[in-house]
Design an enzyme around this catalytic site. Structure first.
Site, mmCIF file in Angstrom:
data_model
loop_
_atom_site.group_PDB
_atom_site.id
_atom_site.type_symbol
_atom_site.label_atom_id
_atom_site.label_comp_id
_atom_site.label_asym_id
_atom_site.label_seq_id
_atom_site.Cartn_x
_atom_site.Cartn_y
_atom_site.Cartn_z
ATOM 1 N N ASP A 1 3.693 0.583 12.078
ATOM 2 C CA ASP A 1 2.457 0.098 11.450
ATOM 3 C C ASP A 1 2.143 -1.356 11.825
ATOM 4 O OD1 ASP A 1 2.181 2.571 10.346
ATOM 5 O OD2 ASP A 1 2.953 2.023 8.385
ATOM 6 N N CYS B 1 -5.117 8.463 8.870
ATOM 7 C CA CYS B 1 -5.280 7.991 10.248
ATOM 8 C C CYS B 1 -4.791 9.061 11.217
ATOM 9 C CB CYS B 1 -4.493 6.698 10.462
ATOM 10 S SG CYS B 1 -5.110 5.348 9.457
ATOM 11 N N ARG C 1 -3.823 10.507 3.642
ATOM 12 C CA ARG C 1 -2.507 11.041 3.956
ATOM 13 C C ARG C 1 -1.644 11.180 2.705
ATOM 14 N NH1 ARG C 1 -0.738 14.188 7.617
ATOM 15 N NH2 ARG C 1 1.514 14.057 7.739
ATOM 16 N N LYS D 1 0.835 -1.214 0.000
ATOM 17 C CA LYS D 1 0.000 0.000 0.000
ATOM 18 C C LYS D 1 0.865 1.258 0.000
ATOM 19 C CE LYS D 1 -2.499 2.647 3.532
ATOM 20 N NZ LYS D 1 -1.397 3.314 4.214
ATOM 21 N N ASN D 2 1.800 1.341 0.927
ATOM 22 C CA ASN D 2 2.526 2.608 1.064
ATOM 23 C C ASN D 2 3.535 2.839 -0.062
ATOM 24 O OD1 ASN D 2 0.989 3.327 3.205
ATOM 25 N ND2 ASN D 2 2.496 2.768 4.773
ATOM 26 N N ARG E 1 -9.151 0.283 3.698
ATOM 27 C CA ARG E 1 -8.204 1.253 3.124
ATOM 28 C C ARG E 1 -6.878 0.597 2.784
ATOM 29 N NH1 ARG E 1 -7.696 6.728 6.374
ATOM 30 N NH2 ARG E 1 -6.110 6.835 4.762
ATOM 31 N N ARG F 1 0.474 15.330 12.762
ATOM 32 C CA ARG F 1 1.138 14.771 11.583
ATOM 33 C C ARG F 1 1.585 15.944 10.704
ATOM 34 N NH1 ARG F 1 -1.503 9.245 9.444
ATOM 35 N NH2 ARG F 1 0.547 9.173 8.484
ATOM 36 N N PRO F 2 2.672 16.617 11.132
ATOM 37 C CA PRO F 2 3.099 17.823 10.409
ATOM 38 C C PRO F 2 3.692 17.487 9.043
ATOM 39 C CG PRO F 2 4.717 17.243 12.097
ATOM 40 C CD PRO F 2 3.584 16.271 12.240
ATOM 41 N N ILE F 3 3.739 18.499 8.156
ATOM 42 C CA ILE F 3 4.424 18.306 6.868
ATOM 43 C C ILE F 3 5.526 19.359 6.692
ATOM 44 C CG2 ILE F 3 2.521 17.105 5.692
ATOM 45 C CD1 ILE F 3 2.001 19.806 4.210
HETATM 46 N N1 EPU Z 1 7.353 14.277 10.884
HETATM 47 C C1 EPU Z 1 7.671 15.583 11.124
HETATM 48 N N2 EPU Z 1 7.587 16.472 10.086
HETATM 49 C C2 EPU Z 1 7.211 16.106 8.830
HETATM 50 C C3 EPU Z 1 6.887 14.760 8.588
HETATM 51 C C4 EPU Z 1 6.950 13.866 9.653
HETATM 52 O O1 EPU Z 1 8.003 15.965 12.237
HETATM 53 O O2 EPU Z 1 7.177 16.966 7.937
HETATM 54 C C5 EPU Z 1 7.424 13.293 11.993
HETATM 55 C C6 EPU Z 1 6.047 12.730 12.322
HETATM 56 O O3 EPU Z 1 5.353 13.545 13.255
HETATM 57 C C7 EPU Z 1 6.383 11.355 12.888
HETATM 58 C C8 EPU Z 1 7.650 10.955 12.116
HETATM 59 O O4 EPU Z 1 8.145 12.166 11.550
HETATM 60 O O5 EPU Z 1 6.679 11.432 14.249
HETATM 61 C C9 EPU Z 1 7.448 9.942 11.022
HETATM 62 O O6 EPU Z 1 6.507 10.413 10.072
HETATM 63 P P1 EPU Z 1 6.592 10.039 8.521
HETATM 64 O O7 EPU Z 1 6.646 11.310 7.762
HETATM 65 O O8 EPU Z 1 7.666 9.035 8.323
HETATM 66 O O9 EPU Z 1 5.189 9.367 8.301
HETATM 67 P P2 EPU Z 1 4.239 9.509 7.056
HETATM 68 O O10 EPU Z 1 5.024 9.648 5.807
HETATM 69 O O11 EPU Z 1 3.181 10.524 7.318
HETATM 70 C C10 EPU Z 1 4.188 6.954 6.545
HETATM 71 C C11 EPU Z 1 3.135 5.895 6.393
HETATM 72 C C12 EPU Z 1 2.521 5.572 7.740
HETATM 73 C C13 EPU Z 1 3.618 5.152 8.714
HETATM 74 C C14 EPU Z 1 4.733 6.195 8.780
HETATM 75 C C15 EPU Z 1 5.936 5.764 9.602
HETATM 76 C C16 EPU Z 1 2.314 6.364 4.166
HETATM 77 C C17 EPU Z 1 1.212 6.864 3.318
HETATM 78 N N3 EPU Z 1 2.114 6.383 5.485
HETATM 79 O O12 EPU Z 1 3.522 8.099 7.068
HETATM 80 O O13 EPU Z 1 1.670 4.462 7.484
HETATM 81 O O14 EPU Z 1 3.074 4.999 10.003
HETATM 82 O O15 EPU Z 1 5.208 6.482 7.437
HETATM 83 O O16 EPU Z 1 6.483 4.587 9.097
HETATM 84 O O17 EPU Z 1 3.343 5.910 3.686
HETATM 85 C C18 EPU Z 1 -0.196 3.039 7.744
HETATM 86 O O18 EPU Z 1 0.106 2.485 6.688
HETATM 87 O O19 EPU Z 1 -1.044 2.568 8.550
HETATM 88 C C19 EPU Z 1 0.459 4.305 8.098
HETATM 89 C C20 EPU Z 1 -0.070 5.148 8.959
#
Ligand code: EPU
Length: 418
Positions: free
Chosen positions: A305, A117, A93, A22-23, A396, A122-124
């Site tokens: 996850d 979720c 997301r 998925k991811n 999902r 969940r900052p960007i």
């Molecule tokens: N973070 C920041 N700033 C950012 C982005 C992230 O501080 O700009 C922090 C987050 O707050 C968190 C950490 O970095 O503490 C990790 O976040 P990451 O960006 O790696 O997560 P993501 O890209 O939003 C993906 C997966 C999630 C999975 C996480 C961690 C996708 C679509 N989602 O999320 O998957 O939990 O990586 O491995 O790829 C799931 O599949 O159930 C799921 C939630």
């Protein structure tokens, strides 16, 4: 209203195939926006999040064709807009990948702040930091993230946290940028490598994916091609833990065993028998297993996850286990649901302390995707009937979950109530 009904206590036997990741899919599909030509993408999981992201590409003017259940073709030669559909983007997301891809291709992008979720903030900010370093201006106006650039130029970007999303988004924005981009402290998850391999197959020049330094040498144009998505590491782990919780002997097929090391190591520590083959893993449980300590971490650590599913399994193991969540600030909301099934768990800060025992069936809710998978695992191991409300969260990320689990002996049905 849909529900999943499980009659627990049935041991699982047989073989089960794992779908595409998925991811990886939700990143590779937007990555096709960078390509001037037709991308044929194989081993695409048939799940809700993939349907949503492909619909978002169609809305942008890409030609998306579903060739068969797991193969799609995308032709993004002629995009008609740089503005993503608000209602779809705000529901998932991975819509944030449209930002990097549209910025890279059209030098402008407008995408709603991503949904998905909810487990804490969940900052960007790191995605935005990357886009700015490449020369873009980024602002959020009334819930829309707007990124624009005259042109994009390679740069060195250090990520304060090894974010999966930021690493992929910067790769997407940099693939067609002028010059070289270096991402330091990059995420190393298997899907990062998969996206880099996809980009390279289509003519990009990305090196180092899978390590913490990724170098992207911008190319002028990318071309069409064929690519197959890797197997889903989290789906494989979910089936492995289901077999460990319910007991029995299950061969989980179409896996990359290297991706499963952290999960295998914890199962073995618990006393579950695991045998690895080239592209499959057998899980056998007969009798008691015991509790362990687990801490989630970035790859190759134990995946966040898999955290809820592991807590469900640990609820059935003898002794005390401790699960520490180190990636997300609030990913224990589902524990109240496991407590309804008799689980003895208390949360102290970042850790859940689990005193294992017997679970009994109860009405519960899937509070998010992986929490829903945890309810299934608990329901399979519990005595009696478990009813999982809100299974749409599970859909999902898992395709036809009930029929696939039934094929290895689970008693699980989707029921519809008016
Ligand atoms: N973070 C920041 N700033 C950012 C982005 C992230 O501080 O700009 C922090 C987050 O707050 C968190 C950490 O970095 O503490 C990790 O976040 P990451 O960006 O790696 O997560 P993501 O890209 O939003 C993906 C997966 C999630 C999975 C996480 C961690 C996708 C679509 N989602 O999320 O998957 O939990 O990586 O491995 O790829 C799931 O599949 O159930 C799921 C939630």
């Amino acid at each position: 209203m849909e529900k999943l009904e499980i009659i627990g206590g049935k041991r699982l036997f047989g073989e089960i195939d794992v779908c595409g990741a998925k991811n990886a899919a939700v990143a590779v599909i937007p990555a096709a926006l960078l390509v001037d030509g037709v991308c044929r993408i194989e081993n695409v999981p048939n799940i809700k999040d993939v349907k949503l992201i492909t619909q978002m590409l169609s809305y942008l003017g890409a030609k998306v064709e579903h060739i068969d259940e797991t193969t799609i073709s995308i032709d993004a030669s002629r995009l008609t807009t740089h503005i993503a559909a608000y209602d779809m983007a705000s529901r998932m997301r991975a819509s944030y990948y449209l930002l990097g891809a549209l910025l890279g291709r059209l030098h402008k992008a407008e995408v709603a702040l991503p949904g998905g979720c909810n487990f804490g903030q969940r900052p960007i900010n790191l995605h935005e930091k990357g886009f700015r370093a490449l020369g873009a201006q980024v602002a959020t106006v009334r819930g829309q993230v707007i990124a624009t650039a005259e042109g994009l130029k390679g740069n060195n970007i250090y990520l304060d946290t090894a974010s999966v999303g930021a690493t992929i988004n910067i790769m997407l924005a940099a693939a067609l940028a002028e010059g070289r981009t270096v991402i330091e402290n990059a995420a190393r998850e298997p899907h990062i490598v998969d996206v880099a391999n996809f980009l390279n197959t289509m003519g990009a020049n990305v090196r180092g994916a899978g390590t913490d330094v990724i170098r992207i040498n911008g190319v002028e144009k990318m071309h069409g091609g064929t690519y197959s998505i890797i197997p889903d590491q989290i789906e494989a782990g979910t089936f492995m833990l289901a077999a460990a919780a319910a007991g029995g002997n299950v061969l989980v097929k179409n896996v990359i065993p290297k991706h499963m090391e952290s999960v295998v190591s914890k199962l073995e520590e618990m006393g579950v028998k695991v045998t690895e083959y080239d592209d499959s893993i057998r899980v056998e449980r007969d009798g008691d297993v015991h509790g362990v300590r687990v801490k989630t971490n970035y790859y190759p650590g134990f995946p966040t996850d898999m955290q809820p599913q592991m807590v469900a399994l640990l609820s059935t193991a003898s002794g005390t286990s401790i699960m520490t969540e180190d990636v997300w600030e609030n990913r224990f909301q589902y524990i109240g649901e496991l407590q309804r099934m008799g689980a003895d768990i208390r949360v102290e800060g970042k850790s859940a302390i689990i005193n294992g025992g017997r679970l009994c069936g109860a009405p519960v809710r899937a509070t998010d995707l992986r929490a829903g998978a945890a309810m299934i695992i608990a329901g399979l191991a519990a005595e009696g009937k478990t009813v999982i409300n809100d299974p749409h969260y599970i859909d999902r990320g898992y395709s036809c979950i009930e029929s696939r689990l039934r094929s290895i002996g689970a008693s699980i049905e989707r029921v519809y109530e008016v």
